[in-house]
Design an enzyme around this catalytic site. Structure first.
Site, PDB file in Angstrom:
ATOM      1  N   LYS A   1       3.761  12.501  -6.725  1.00  0.00           N
ATOM      2  CA  LYS A   1       4.691  11.375  -6.837  1.00  0.00           C
ATOM      3  C   LYS A   1       6.058  11.830  -7.366  1.00  0.00           C
ATOM      4  CE  LYS A   1       2.163   7.975  -5.276  1.00  0.00           C
ATOM      5  NZ  LYS A   1       2.529   7.312  -4.009  1.00  0.00           N
TER       6      LYS A   1
ATOM      7  N   ASP B   1      -3.783   8.712  10.237  1.00  0.00           N
ATOM      8  CA  ASP B   1      -3.772   9.332   8.911  1.00  0.00           C
ATOM      9  C   ASP B   1      -2.356   9.853   8.679  1.00  0.00           C
ATOM     10  OD1 ASP B   1      -3.992  11.016   6.700  1.00  0.00           O
ATOM     11  OD2 ASP B   1      -5.957  11.781   7.297  1.00  0.00           O
TER      12      ASP B   1
ATOM     13  N   ARG C   1      -5.577   3.993   8.004  1.00  0.00           N
ATOM     14  CA  ARG C   1      -6.664   4.661   8.738  1.00  0.00           C
ATOM     15  C   ARG C   1      -7.765   3.703   9.154  1.00  0.00           C
ATOM     16  NH1 ARG C   1      -8.152   8.544   4.093  1.00  0.00           N
ATOM     17  NH2 ARG C   1      -7.880   6.477   3.205  1.00  0.00           N
TER      18      ARG C   1
ATOM     19  N   SER D   1      -2.317  -2.071   5.241  1.00  0.00           N
ATOM     20  CA  SER D   1      -3.539  -2.884   5.361  1.00  0.00           C
ATOM     21  C   SER D   1      -4.081  -3.334   4.015  1.00  0.00           C
ATOM     22  CB  SER D   1      -4.616  -2.085   6.110  1.00  0.00           C
ATOM     23  OG  SER D   1      -5.064  -0.984   5.334  1.00  0.00           O
ATOM     24  N   SER D   2      -3.426  -2.942   2.920  1.00  0.00           N
ATOM     25  CA  SER D   2      -3.995  -3.256   1.601  1.00  0.00           C
ATOM     26  C   SER D   2      -2.917  -3.202   0.520  1.00  0.00           C
ATOM     27  CB  SER D   2      -5.102  -2.233   1.281  1.00  0.00           C
ATOM     28  OG  SER D   2      -5.630  -2.435  -0.020  1.00  0.00           O
ATOM     29  N   GLY D   3      -3.199  -3.854  -0.600  1.00  0.00           N
ATOM     30  CA  GLY D   3      -2.421  -3.714  -1.825  1.00  0.00           C
ATOM     31  C   GLY D   3      -0.924  -3.952  -1.667  1.00  0.00           C
TER      32      GLY D   3
ATOM     33  N   GLY E   1       0.259   2.259   5.025  1.00  0.00           N
ATOM     34  CA  GLY E   1      -0.572   1.679   3.969  1.00  0.00           C
ATOM     35  C   GLY E   1      -0.459   0.164   3.973  1.00  0.00           C
TER      36      GLY E   1
ATOM     37  N   SER F   1       6.689   5.594  -4.961  1.00  0.00           N
ATOM     38  CA  SER F   1       6.266   6.667  -5.873  1.00  0.00           C
ATOM     39  C   SER F   1       5.362   6.010  -6.909  1.00  0.00           C
ATOM     40  CB  SER F   1       7.505   7.342  -6.493  1.00  0.00           C
ATOM     41  OG  SER F   1       7.132   8.290  -7.461  1.00  0.00           O
TER      42      SER F   1
ATOM     43  N   TYR G   1      -2.140  13.891  -9.094  1.00  0.00           N
ATOM     44  CA  TYR G   1      -1.404  12.758  -8.515  1.00  0.00           C
ATOM     45  C   TYR G   1       0.073  12.782  -8.922  1.00  0.00           C
ATOM     46  CZ  TYR G   1      -0.313   7.713  -7.937  1.00  0.00           C
ATOM     47  OH  TYR G   1       0.237   6.509  -7.582  1.00  0.00           O
TER      48      TYR G   1
HETATM   49  N1  LIG Z   1      -2.167   0.424  -7.621  1.00  0.00           N
HETATM   50  C1  LIG Z   1      -1.459   1.070  -8.548  1.00  0.00           C
HETATM   51  O1  LIG Z   1      -1.730   0.944  -9.762  1.00  0.00           O
HETATM   52  C2  LIG Z   1      -0.284   1.918  -8.141  1.00  0.00           C
HETATM   53  C3  LIG Z   1       0.631   2.276  -9.141  1.00  0.00           C
HETATM   54  C4  LIG Z   1       1.718   3.083  -8.787  1.00  0.00           C
HETATM   55  C5  LIG Z   1       1.881   3.502  -7.472  1.00  0.00           C
HETATM   56  N2  LIG Z   1       0.953   3.139  -6.535  1.00  0.00           N
HETATM   57  C6  LIG Z   1       1.167   3.622  -5.173  1.00  0.00           C
HETATM   58  O2  LIG Z   1       1.334   2.515  -4.330  1.00  0.00           O
HETATM   59  C7  LIG Z   1       0.927   2.847  -3.000  1.00  0.00           C
HETATM   60  C8  LIG Z   1       0.000   1.773  -2.490  1.00  0.00           C
HETATM   61  O3  LIG Z   1      -1.156   1.765  -3.305  1.00  0.00           O
HETATM   62  P1  LIG Z   1      -2.056   0.474  -3.476  1.00  0.00           P
HETATM   63  O4  LIG Z   1      -2.370   0.374  -4.917  1.00  0.00           O
HETATM   64  O5  LIG Z   1      -1.464  -0.683  -2.766  1.00  0.00           O
HETATM   65  O6  LIG Z   1      -3.389   1.005  -2.774  1.00  0.00           O
HETATM   66  P2  LIG Z   1      -4.427   0.342  -1.756  1.00  0.00           P
HETATM   67  O7  LIG Z   1      -4.544  -1.106  -1.971  1.00  0.00           O
HETATM   68  O8  LIG Z   1      -5.632   1.202  -1.861  1.00  0.00           O
HETATM   69  O9  LIG Z   1      -3.723   0.601  -0.334  1.00  0.00           O
HETATM   70  C9  LIG Z   1      -3.519   1.879   0.124  1.00  0.00           C
HETATM   71  C10 LIG Z   1      -3.157   1.778   1.577  1.00  0.00           C
HETATM   72  O10 LIG Z   1      -2.870   3.097   2.061  1.00  0.00           O
HETATM   73  C11 LIG Z   1      -3.721   3.368   3.175  1.00  0.00           C
HETATM   74  N3  LIG Z   1      -3.986   4.800   3.179  1.00  0.00           N
HETATM   75  C12 LIG Z   1      -4.558   5.553   2.201  1.00  0.00           C
HETATM   76  N4  LIG Z   1      -4.634   6.825   2.582  1.00  0.00           N
HETATM   77  C13 LIG Z   1      -4.080   6.885   3.817  1.00  0.00           C
HETATM   78  C14 LIG Z   1      -3.872   7.925   4.753  1.00  0.00           C
HETATM   79  N5  LIG Z   1      -4.255   9.194   4.490  1.00  0.00           N
HETATM   80  N6  LIG Z   1      -3.281   7.640   5.938  1.00  0.00           N
HETATM   81  C15 LIG Z   1      -2.906   6.371   6.223  1.00  0.00           C
HETATM   82  N7  LIG Z   1      -3.078   5.351   5.379  1.00  0.00           N
HETATM   83  C16 LIG Z   1      -3.666   5.593   4.201  1.00  0.00           C
HETATM   84  C17 LIG Z   1      -4.948   2.493   2.945  1.00  0.00           C
HETATM   85  O11 LIG Z   1      -5.681   2.229   4.127  1.00  0.00           O
HETATM   86  P3  LIG Z   1      -6.861   3.213   4.634  1.00  0.00           P
HETATM   87  O12 LIG Z   1      -7.604   3.676   3.408  1.00  0.00           O
HETATM   88  O13 LIG Z   1      -7.670   2.378   5.550  1.00  0.00           O
HETATM   89  O14 LIG Z   1      -6.176   4.326   5.333  1.00  0.00           O
HETATM   90  C18 LIG Z   1      -4.271   1.239   2.443  1.00  0.00           C
HETATM   91  O15 LIG Z   1      -3.717   0.510   3.512  1.00  0.00           O
HETATM   92  C19 LIG Z   1       0.286   4.224  -3.102  1.00  0.00           C
HETATM   93  O16 LIG Z   1       1.208   5.208  -2.691  1.00  0.00           O
HETATM   94  C20 LIG Z   1       0.001   4.361  -4.584  1.00  0.00           C
HETATM   95  O17 LIG Z   1      -0.061   5.707  -4.989  1.00  0.00           O
HETATM   96  C21 LIG Z   1      -0.120   2.346  -6.828  1.00  0.00           C
END
Ligand SMILES: NC(=O)c1ccc[n+]([C@@H]2O[C@H](COP(=O)([O-])OP(=O)(O)OC[C@H]3O[C@@H](n4cnc5c(N)ncnc54)[C@H](OP(=O)(O)O)[C@@H]3O)[C@@H](O)[C@H]2O)c1
Length: 273
Positions: free
Chosen positions: A162, A65, A45, A22-24, A20, A144, A158
């Protein structure tokens, strides 16, 4: 507290793999490690965002993936080969969230959350853990969520995935720490990332009401907590005071939180459906 037997991390020479990345949160974490001189490898992905991130950070990258065990294991092996070094630090940040009313969510969503959020974490850890144990060194950190600490209205698909990540890391910590491997789990609240924007489109009114008006954290703040947690050998990594209180006192606070959250959900008006 640093786990017994674990050696301190030298980020300057470490090979850090971020799923993951590539983002966030994943991208922000990879960026911090790249700034410290680490060899950084990214997995996601979508090739476009992945390519851009890899270019910015001078990182290696593979599109895979995380729910596909074979593809993920191959990607990790190839990245280790390309970087000329086995994985020293694994951060599993790949994940997705799909909120909705329990009675309306299709079964596939429950399965997808487990496939990506739980098994995607499990497969990555299983790919690197044997080597880390053999070398007596390494760090494994999974992202998580605050939704992995308490059950929240709208997160019936979800949240359990987690919770499962948290349960996995609790067991894995007990088993790997004696081999010198640091294990950590991160509990972010809402974070301002593309995932949150996507998730917000699906959130029931009650879930929004329960969340209240708390401003989402920046991904950089979470990344900094992750890197700090790894450097200090922490197991529970909380980027803010609210989730820290939840992680420490969740079971005690739960009846009071539930009362308040139920009140907010009722006020949102839809729980009478
Ligand atoms: N944002 C929130 O509020 C929050 C809060 C608590 C926990 N989290 C957790 O933090 C983690 C990161 O989330 P984020 O908010 O940073 O999200 P994000 O910006 O959407 O980044 C998600 C990353 O995961 C990759 N990804 C998603 N599905 C995938 C798959 N099946 N295989 C490989 N790569 C995959 C995406 O790239 P591709 O789509 O190109 O594959 C992207 O690089 C996640 O586990 C999320 O549940 C987020």
């Amino acid at each position: 507290m640093r786990p017994r037997n674990s050696r301190s991390l030298d980020a300057g020479s470490a090979h850090v793999i971020v799923t993951g990345g590539s983002s966030g949160i994943g991208l922000a974490t990879a960026r911090l490690f790249a700034d410290r001189g680490a060899k950084v490898s990214l997995i996601a992905r979508g090739p476009e965002r992945l390519g851009e991130a890899a270019k910015e950070l001078s990182a290696a990258a593979r599109a895979a993936d995380v729910a596909d065990r074979t593809a993920l294991t191959r990607a990790i092996g190839e990245l280790e080969e390309e970087q000329g070094r086995p994985c020293d630090v694994l951060v599993t940040s790949a994940g997705l969230a799909r909120p909705g009313h329990f009675l309306e969510l299709p079964d596939e969503v429950f399965r997808q959350m487990m496939d990506v959020d739980y098994f995607g974490t499990l497969y990555a850890i299983r790919a690197v853990a044997p080597g880390m144990v053999e070398r007596g060194h390494g760090s494994v950190v999974a992202v998580s969520s605050a939704a992995g600490l308490i059950g929240i209205f709208g997160y019936s698909a979800y949240g359990p995935a987690k919770f499962a990540v948290r349960g996995l890391l609790e067991s894995v910590r007990a088993e790997l720490t004696p081999h010198g491997v640091h294990v950590g789990v991160v509990f972010p609240p809402d974070v301002d990332t593309p995932q949150l924007a996507e998730e917000n489109q699906w959130k029931p009114a009650e879930t929004r009401a329960v969340g209240g008006t708390i401003k989402p954290l920046t991904p950089e703040r979470v990344a900094s907590a992750i890197v700090d947690g790894i450097e200090r050998g922490r197991f529970v990594i909380c980027p803010d005071a609210g989730t820290r209180a939840l992680a420490r006192f969740g079971s005690v606070l739960l009846p009071f939180l539930n009362r308040e959250f139920d009140r907010r959900a009722r006020a949102a008006g839809v729980s009478r459906r």
